[in-house]
Design a protein around this motif. Structure first.
Motif, PDB file in Angstrom:
ATOM      1  N   GLY A 140      71.871 -16.117  57.585  1.00 38.58           N
ATOM      2  CA  GLY A 140      72.268 -16.503  56.243  1.00 38.58           C
ATOM      3  C   GLY A 140      73.712 -16.130  55.990  1.00 38.58           C
ATOM      4  N   GLU A 141      73.949 -15.370  54.936  1.00 36.02           N
ATOM      5  CA  GLU A 141      75.309 -14.962  54.581  1.00 36.02           C
ATOM      6  C   GLU A 141      75.736 -13.681  55.298  1.00 36.02           C
ATOM      7  OE1 GLU A 141      77.512 -16.638  52.448  1.00 36.02           O
ATOM      8  OE2 GLU A 141      76.002 -18.186  52.784  1.00 36.02           O
ATOM      9  N   LEU A 142      74.791 -13.057  55.983  1.00 34.42           N
ATOM     10  CA  LEU A 142      75.075 -11.778  56.620  1.00 34.42           C
ATOM     11  C   LEU A 142      75.037 -11.867  58.143  1.00 34.42           C
ATOM     12  CD1 LEU A 142      72.971  -9.333  54.393  1.00 34.42           C
ATOM     13  CD2 LEU A 142      75.456  -9.676  54.325  1.00 34.42           C
ATOM     14  N   PHE A 143      75.778 -10.978  58.767  1.00 37.77           N
ATOM     15  CA  PHE A 143      75.704 -10.789  60.212  1.00 37.77           C
ATOM     16  C   PHE A 143      74.841  -9.565  60.492  1.00 37.77           C
ATOM     17  CE2 PHE A 143      79.619 -13.151  59.731  1.00 37.77           C
ATOM     18  CZ  PHE A 143      79.622 -14.017  60.815  1.00 37.77           C
ATOM     19  N   GLU A 144      74.064  -9.659  61.564  1.00 41.31           N
ATOM     20  CA  GLU A 144      73.312  -8.504  62.053  1.00 41.31           C
ATOM     21  C   GLU A 144      73.955  -8.038  63.350  1.00 41.31           C
ATOM     22  OE1 GLU A 144      69.235  -9.622  62.515  1.00 41.31           O
ATOM     23  OE2 GLU A 144      68.848  -9.646  60.353  1.00 41.31           O
ATOM     24  N   ILE A 145      74.415  -6.816  63.345  1.00 42.77           N
ATOM     25  CA  ILE A 145      75.068  -6.253  64.527  1.00 42.77           C
ATOM     26  C   ILE A 145      74.146  -5.212  65.145  1.00 42.77           C
ATOM     27  CG2 ILE A 145      77.092  -5.034  65.408  1.00 42.77           C
ATOM     28  CD1 ILE A 145      77.330  -6.575  62.000  1.00 42.77           C
ATOM     29  N   ILE A 146      73.783  -5.429  66.381  1.00 37.93           N
ATOM     30  CA  ILE A 146      72.969  -4.456  67.126  1.00 37.93           C
ATOM     31  C   ILE A 146      73.918  -3.647  68.008  1.00 37.93           C
ATOM     32  CG2 ILE A 146      71.047  -4.094  68.732  1.00 37.93           C
ATOM     33  CD1 ILE A 146      70.216  -5.428  66.131  1.00 37.93           C
ATOM     34  N   TYR A 147      73.823  -2.330  67.916  1.00 33.29           N
ATOM     35  CA  TYR A 147      74.655  -1.477  68.767  1.00 33.29           C
ATOM     36  C   TYR A 147      73.794  -0.357  69.342  1.00 33.29           C
ATOM     37  CZ  TYR A 147      74.823   1.683  64.724  1.00 33.29           C
ATOM     38  OH  TYR A 147      74.490   2.512  63.683  1.00 33.29           O
ATOM     39  N   GLU A 148      74.164   0.048  70.555  1.00 33.03           N
ATOM     40  CA  GLU A 148      73.424   1.100  71.260  1.00 33.03           C
ATOM     41  C   GLU A 148      74.173   2.417  71.118  1.00 33.03           C
ATOM     42  OE1 GLU A 148      72.701   3.963  74.238  1.00 33.03           O
ATOM     43  OE2 GLU A 148      74.380   2.580  74.552  1.00 33.03           O
ATOM     44  N   ARG A 149      73.433   3.452  70.696  1.00 32.90           N
ATOM     45  CA  ARG A 149      74.032   4.773  70.505  1.00 32.90           C
ATOM     46  C   ARG A 149      73.005   5.817  70.897  1.00 32.90           C
ATOM     47  NH1 ARG A 149      78.107   7.380  67.558  1.00 32.90           N
ATOM     48  NH2 ARG A 149      77.473   9.270  66.443  1.00 32.90           N
ATOM     49  N   ASN A 150      73.400   6.721  71.779  1.00 30.52           N
ATOM     50  CA  ASN A 150      72.495   7.779  72.256  1.00 30.52           C
ATOM     51  C   ASN A 150      71.198   7.208  72.826  1.00 30.52           C
ATOM     52  OD1 ASN A 150      74.304   9.799  71.418  1.00 30.52           O
ATOM     53  ND2 ASN A 150      73.448   9.784  69.339  1.00 30.52           N
ATOM     54  N   GLY A 151      71.350   6.074  73.536  1.00 30.24           N
ATOM     55  CA  GLY A 151      70.195   5.478  74.196  1.00 30.24           C
ATOM     56  C   GLY A 151      69.266   4.696  73.291  1.00 30.24           C
ATOM     57  N   LYS A 152      69.635   4.565  72.025  1.00 29.37           N
ATOM     58  CA  LYS A 152      68.770   3.837  71.082  1.00 29.37           C
ATOM     59  C   LYS A 152      69.536   2.673  70.463  1.00 29.37           C
ATOM     60  CE  LYS A 152      66.053   7.902  69.704  1.00 29.37           C
ATOM     61  NZ  LYS A 152      65.644   8.761  68.556  1.00 29.37           N
ATOM     62  N   ASP A 153      68.817   1.580  70.224  1.00 27.05           N
ATOM     63  CA  ASP A 153      69.412   0.438  69.542  1.00 27.05           C
ATOM     64  C   ASP A 153      69.355   0.638  68.032  1.00 27.05           C
ATOM     65  OD1 ASP A 153      70.054  -0.829  71.857  1.00 27.05           O
ATOM     66  OD2 ASP A 153      68.449  -2.322  71.783  1.00 27.05           O
ATOM     67  N   ASN A 154      70.431   0.288  67.376  1.00 25.97           N
ATOM     68  CA  ASN A 154      70.525   0.393  65.925  1.00 25.97           C
ATOM     69  C   ASN A 154      70.996  -0.938  65.367  1.00 25.97           C
ATOM     70  OD1 ASN A 154      70.509   3.629  65.489  1.00 25.97           O
ATOM     71  ND2 ASN A 154      71.691   3.116  67.317  1.00 25.97           N
ATOM     72  N   LYS A 155      70.688  -1.193  64.113  1.00 31.10           N
ATOM     73  CA  LYS A 155      71.098  -2.448  63.484  1.00 31.10           C
ATOM     74  C   LYS A 155      71.837  -2.159  62.187  1.00 31.10           C
ATOM     75  CE  LYS A 155      68.196  -5.196  61.252  1.00 31.10           C
ATOM     76  NZ  LYS A 155      67.128  -6.208  60.978  1.00 31.10           N
TER      77      LYS A 155
END
Length: 398
Positions: A140-155
């Motif tokens: 939609g109007e937003l982007f979802e950014i997935i990033y990996e930090r300390n072995g875990k995926d975050n959004k």
């Protein structure tokens, strides 16, 4: 993370840092996602750790792109004078070295990083280190950014995303093709990429001759049918490097021949004829020693009649000397690749971006700046000027 950001900037290098700071001045909240454990890894190693942060003479003529005119808007919105004023306002005063290259008077690249780190803190801009962007999606109007930090995926979500993650050179510095992959994923066209500002290699029968001269530096004019550069070349174990070679490498293509004038300010044949009127018994080797190292002159034994005295040099001998000194032809086998390249040539096509805002024409809210765009500067601070300018321009529009 529950905090709302106006934009997420992927990459804590020159473009991303300037973007975050300039956005902060405008009251916009930004999160920087940086793969490395510290900001500005390439800034820290640039200029031998001294950081050649701009060039006094930067203009679009100093950049390679399929559309050099694309730069006009960015370089007029953020000029060299703006760069100088920005750093001076933050305690960094420049000193000019050769050809307009500007370095901090402290000669410490870390001082440049500290400016941005301090400003980001003062302006409330957040930075996530040791965090690798994995994917960018539009919802939609937003982007979802997935990033990996300390072995875990975050959004995290945001209405704007800035791709400032650099290009392919120097993988050990954290370089990735993430910006390019993201561009392709969203249907953007890429201009073919290749290493630029990179040493050139020599193989085959001439390899040993070059290797034997490793460490010898000669002021030269290096040219091809497109352009010429007047700076030092450096012989290496693998071929040729030095400022003039790095410059021409951005314009060189496999299979092409490079011409090197090894004595650009003196006509060697005229100098020999003048000298032999007074000292015809002088050997050519001794004559050449006033211009070159002993090692280089000795290497010419297999090419030129260096053991003849000047008086006995024939017209053919003089022509051979003149051709070699002023028209030294080199056909490189290749280059040293991205690990030794200063920058990447090519990238996201400028046709895909607004020259005024650097926003994708196809994907609203997606911006590209710095090295991942098809804008490649010469050696000498030009790439930093583009990075600062693109970061500023994007910040005005996110």
């Amino acid at each position: 993370m529950s905090k709302k950001y106006d934009a997420v900037v992927i990459g804590g290098g020159a473009c991303g840092l300037m973007c975050a700071v300039q956005a902060g001045y405008l009251g916009k909240s930004v999160l920087i996602i940086e793969k490395n454990d510290k900001l500005g890894a390439k800034i820290l190693i640039s200029g031998g750790g001294r950081c050649n942060y701009t060039n006094l003479y930067a203009s679009k003529e100093n950049y390679i792109s399929e559309n050099p005119h694309f730069l006009n808007s960015s370089l007029s919105q953020w000029t060299v004078e703006d760069t100088i004023a920005f750093f001076e306002a933050n305690g960094i005063y420049g000193q000019e070295k050769t050809l307009g290259q500007l370095f901090p008077k402290s000669n410490k690249a870390k001082d440049i990083i500290d400016v941005f780190a301090n400003l980001c803190e003062d302006l409330g801009q957040d930075i996530l280190l040791n965090s690798s962007a994995v994917s960018v999606e539009k919802n939609g109007e937003l982007f979802e950014i997935i990033y990996e930090r300390n072995g875990k995926d975050n959004k995290i979500t945001a209405p704007k995303v800035v791709m400032a993650s650099g290009g392919l050179p120097i993988a050990k510095m954290g370089a990735t093709d993430f910006a390019l992959k993201t561009a392709v994923k969203f249907g953007l066209t890429l201009t073919k990429t290749a290493p630029a500002l990179v040493p050139l290699t020599i193989t085959g029968k001439d390899q040993q001759w070059f290797a034997n001269l490793s460490g010898n530096s000669i002021f030269s004019v290096v040219s091809n049918d497109k352009i010429s550069f007047e700076e030092n070349i450096l012989f290496t174990h693998w071929g040729l490097s030095g400022p003039a070679i790095l410059q021409i490498s951005s314009y060189w293509r496999p299979g092409e021949i490079i011409n090197i004038n090894l004595l650009p300010d003196i006509n060697i044949a005229e100098a020999i004829l003048k000298e032999r009127q007074h000292n015809g018994k002088k050997h050519l080797s001794n004559f050449l020693s006033q211009y070159y190292t002993k090692k280089f002159v000795e290497a010419l034994e297999s090419i030129l009649p260096i053991h003849k005295n000047l008086a006995s040099l024939s017209k053919e001998d003089l022509l051979s000397v003149e051709n070699f000194i002023h028209h030294f032809k080199v056909k490189p086998a290749g280059d040293k690749g991205y690990d030794k390249a200063e920058v990447m040539r090519g990238g996201v096509s400028t046709n895909e971006l607004s020259s005024k805002t650097l926003e994708s024409k196809k994907v609203k809210g997606l911006y590209f700046g710095g090295e991942c765009v098809d804008i490649t500067g010469w050696l000498g601070g030009y790439n930093f000027q583009w990075a600062w300018a693109s970061g500023y321009v994007i910040a005005q529009n996110i």
